[in-house]
Design a protein around this motif. Structure first.
Motif, PDB file in Angstrom:
ATOM      1  N   SER A   1       0.879  -1.149  -0.014  1.00 31.26           N
ATOM      2  CA  SER A   1      -0.011   0.079  -0.001  1.00 31.26           C
ATOM      3  C   SER A   1       0.941   1.215   0.188  1.00 31.26           C
ATOM      4  O   SER A   1       2.171   1.355   0.207  1.00 31.26           O
ATOM      5  CB  SER A   1      -0.792  -0.092   1.351  1.00 31.26           C
ATOM      6  OG  SER A   1      -0.146   0.375   2.340  1.00 31.26           O
ATOM      7  N   SER A   2       0.538   2.409  -0.533  1.00 28.02           N
ATOM      8  CA  SER A   2       1.121   3.688  -0.515  1.00 28.02           C
ATOM      9  C   SER A   2       1.386   4.057   0.861  1.00 28.02           C
ATOM     10  O   SER A   2       2.724   4.137   1.154  1.00 28.02           O
ATOM     11  CB  SER A   2       0.189   4.654  -1.099  1.00 28.02           C
ATOM     12  OG  SER A   2       0.758   5.921  -0.670  1.00 28.02           O
TER      13      SER A   2
ATOM     14  N   SER B   1       8.128   2.838   5.222  1.00 27.49           N
ATOM     15  CA  SER B   1       9.197   1.942   4.998  1.00 27.49           C
ATOM     16  C   SER B   1      10.140   3.011   4.782  1.00 27.49           C
ATOM     17  O   SER B   1      11.530   2.899   4.843  1.00 27.49           O
ATOM     18  CB  SER B   1       9.019   0.858   4.287  1.00 27.49           C
ATOM     19  OG  SER B   1       8.205   0.062   4.740  1.00 27.49           O
ATOM     20  N   PHE B   2       9.983   3.833   3.452  1.00 26.20           N
ATOM     21  CA  PHE B   2      10.923   4.726   3.044  1.00 26.20           C
ATOM     22  C   PHE B   2      11.372   5.840   3.974  1.00 26.20           C
ATOM     23  O   PHE B   2      12.531   6.123   4.131  1.00 26.20           O
ATOM     24  CB  PHE B   2      10.392   5.540   1.835  1.00 26.20           C
ATOM     25  CG  PHE B   2      11.374   6.469   1.089  1.00 26.20           C
ATOM     26  CD1 PHE B   2      12.225   5.837   0.370  1.00 26.20           C
ATOM     27  CD2 PHE B   2      11.444   7.875   1.182  1.00 26.20           C
ATOM     28  CE1 PHE B   2      13.439   6.534  -0.272  1.00 26.20           C
ATOM     29  CE2 PHE B   2      12.462   8.505   0.379  1.00 26.20           C
ATOM     30  CZ  PHE B   2      13.148   7.925  -0.439  1.00 26.20           C
ATOM     31  N   ALA B   3      10.453   6.070   4.935  1.00 25.81           N
ATOM     32  CA  ALA B   3      10.835   6.977   5.928  1.00 25.81           C
ATOM     33  C   ALA B   3      11.677   6.427   6.908  1.00 25.81           C
ATOM     34  O   ALA B   3      12.840   6.883   7.349  1.00 25.81           O
ATOM     35  CB  ALA B   3       9.591   7.501   6.708  1.00 25.81           C
ATOM     36  N   ASP B   4      11.446   5.244   7.361  1.00 28.77           N
ATOM     37  CA  ASP B   4      12.303   4.200   8.136  1.00 28.77           C
ATOM     38  C   ASP B   4      13.880   4.290   7.615  1.00 28.77           C
ATOM     39  O   ASP B   4      14.645   4.409   8.379  1.00 28.77           O
ATOM     40  CB  ASP B   4      11.720   2.891   8.413  1.00 28.77           C
ATOM     41  CG  ASP B   4      10.431   2.823   9.008  1.00 28.77           C
ATOM     42  OD1 ASP B   4      10.338   3.930   9.838  1.00 28.77           O
ATOM     43  OD2 ASP B   4       9.812   1.841   9.038  1.00 28.77           O
TER      44      ASP B   4
END
Ligand code: SIN
Ligand code: CO
Length: 384
Positions: A212-213, A219-222
């Motif tokens: 999902s978006s 996950s990109f932020a992580d």
């Protein structure tokens, strides 16, 4: 074990993708000739006794009351001869023949596939009419089952006959057939479906993954936070006097958005992130770490044996990216690849077993030796 090719009949992978994929359900009778279960029912029951393997039993009694029990299971005798189904997730991580069921679907990239779930159902067993958010191919193994699949319909109501069981109200089927060994059913996301076993029967469900978006953003932020890649602060050296001190102007919004998107536009960073994210297994995997670390000398020793095979662990998710730098991803781990190691990396990603001779040939290049020892030491490959 290699499974027979998928017999598309009038269709082809191209036609299937154009006409059915994510659009319409499909049943291909006898898609696999002489299909045999890739795992016997007693071995499936054995997997359901393991704590790290996700399993459940869904049963319904004569009054129509549904029950869901979660594994690990100790014994199955209480469930009797009918009205229940055992479902075991990611059987392909534990059964190599079951993992080979992915081969006929290689016209879709591996990252898009999640796992092979296997169900064993007794007469009248099933999970009831429901929707899934993901595409699924269901191969009918031994036994017969009545499968009904309908079209998405907003008028269907959600039912919760048990806190762990989401069903939908009765639907109008587009497909209503009895499936037999080797039949293949394709169900797009959000299409109501219901499989009711006629006799003891086994189903193999190739489930897809579609992030999902919000999962991707989070996950990109992580990834940014874990690697301290987002510490740079917004700057606005060309600022002009504002008419309204309370307004967040369109120009400011655009600048802030561009500032945020800069990192998403960084191809090397995005490839690292997406390769790791998409190859991470959602289920336990049996990694086979060597007892003692394998270095170049040890590998040369091993290669003096003529008959060994280098095998990948079953169910490994692998991918290669090559836009910024060539990288091999295995189970969320990344391995930078030099150009001369690309042929080896491709074989590793395809998860072809490698013979002594193949490895010997590759091992004449230092970069290949490093890659081989790396994947062996991490337990993604092992020596058989
Ligand atoms: C099953 O095999 O019983 C369930 C498969 C599904 O409907 O997703
Ligand atoms: Co389903």
């Amino acid at each position: 074990m290699t499974i027979a090719a998928l017999n598309w009949g009038e269709l082809s992978p191209e036609k299937f993708l154009a006409e059915y994929w994510q659009k319409k359900p499909l049943l291909i009778k006898q898609a696999f000739k002489n299909f045999e279960d890739t795992i016997p029912a007693d071995e499936l029951a054995g997997l359901a006794m393991e704590a790290e393997i996700e399993s459940r039993i869904v049963s319904v009694d004569n009054k129509g009351d549904w029950q869901v029990d979660h594994g690990p299971f100790e014994d199955f005798s209480q469930y009797g001869e009918e009205n229940w189904t055992l479902l075991v997730q990611a059987v392909n991580n534990w059964s190599r023949p079951t993992n080979s069921l992915l081969q006929p679907f290689a016209f879709i990239p591996r990252w898009r596939i999640d796992d092979v779930m296997v169900s064993f159902s007794t007469p009248n067993g099933g999970v009831g009419p429901h929707l899934d958010q993901y595409d699924v191919f269901i191969i009918q193994g031994s036994g017969k089952r009545r499968w009904q699949v309908g079209a998405p319909n907003k008028a269907l109501s959600t039912l919760l006959p048990h806190p762990d069981l989401k069903q939908v109200s009765a639907f109008e089927p587009l497909i209503d057939e009895i499936t037999e060994a080797g039949d293949l059913l394709y169900i797009p996301p959000n299409h109501p479906h219901n499989g009711v076993s006629i006799e003891n029967s086994v189903n193999f469900s190739i489930g897809f993954q579609a992030p999902s978006s919000q999962e991707l953003w989070s996950s990109f932020a992580d990834k940014l936070i874990d690697n301290n890649l987002g510490e740079l602060r917004f700057s606005d050296t060309a600022r002009k006097v504002t008419d309204s001190s309370t307004l967040i102007s369109k120009a400011d919004q655009q600048q802030l958005k561009a500032f945020m998107l800069e990192q998403l536009e960084d191809t090397a960073l995005f490839e690292q992130f997406i390769g790791q994210y998409l190859t991470q297994s959602h289920h336990a995997l049996e990694l086979l770490m060597p007892v003692n670390e394998i270095d170049a000398d040890k590998l040369a020793d091993i290669l003096s044996e003529p008959e060994i095979l280098f095998m990948p662990v079953s169910g490994l998710k692998a991918a290669i990216t090559s836009e910024a730098e060539i990288t091999l991803f295995l189970n969320g781990d990344s391995f930078p690849i030099d150009k001369q190691s690309l042929p080896l990396a491709e074989l590793l990603a395809e998860q072809s077993p490698l013979t002594t001779n193949q490895v010997k040939n590759f091992n004449s290049c230092l970069k290949n030796t490093q890659l081989l020892t790396n994947v062996l030491n991490k337990g993604y490959w092992y020596i058989e």
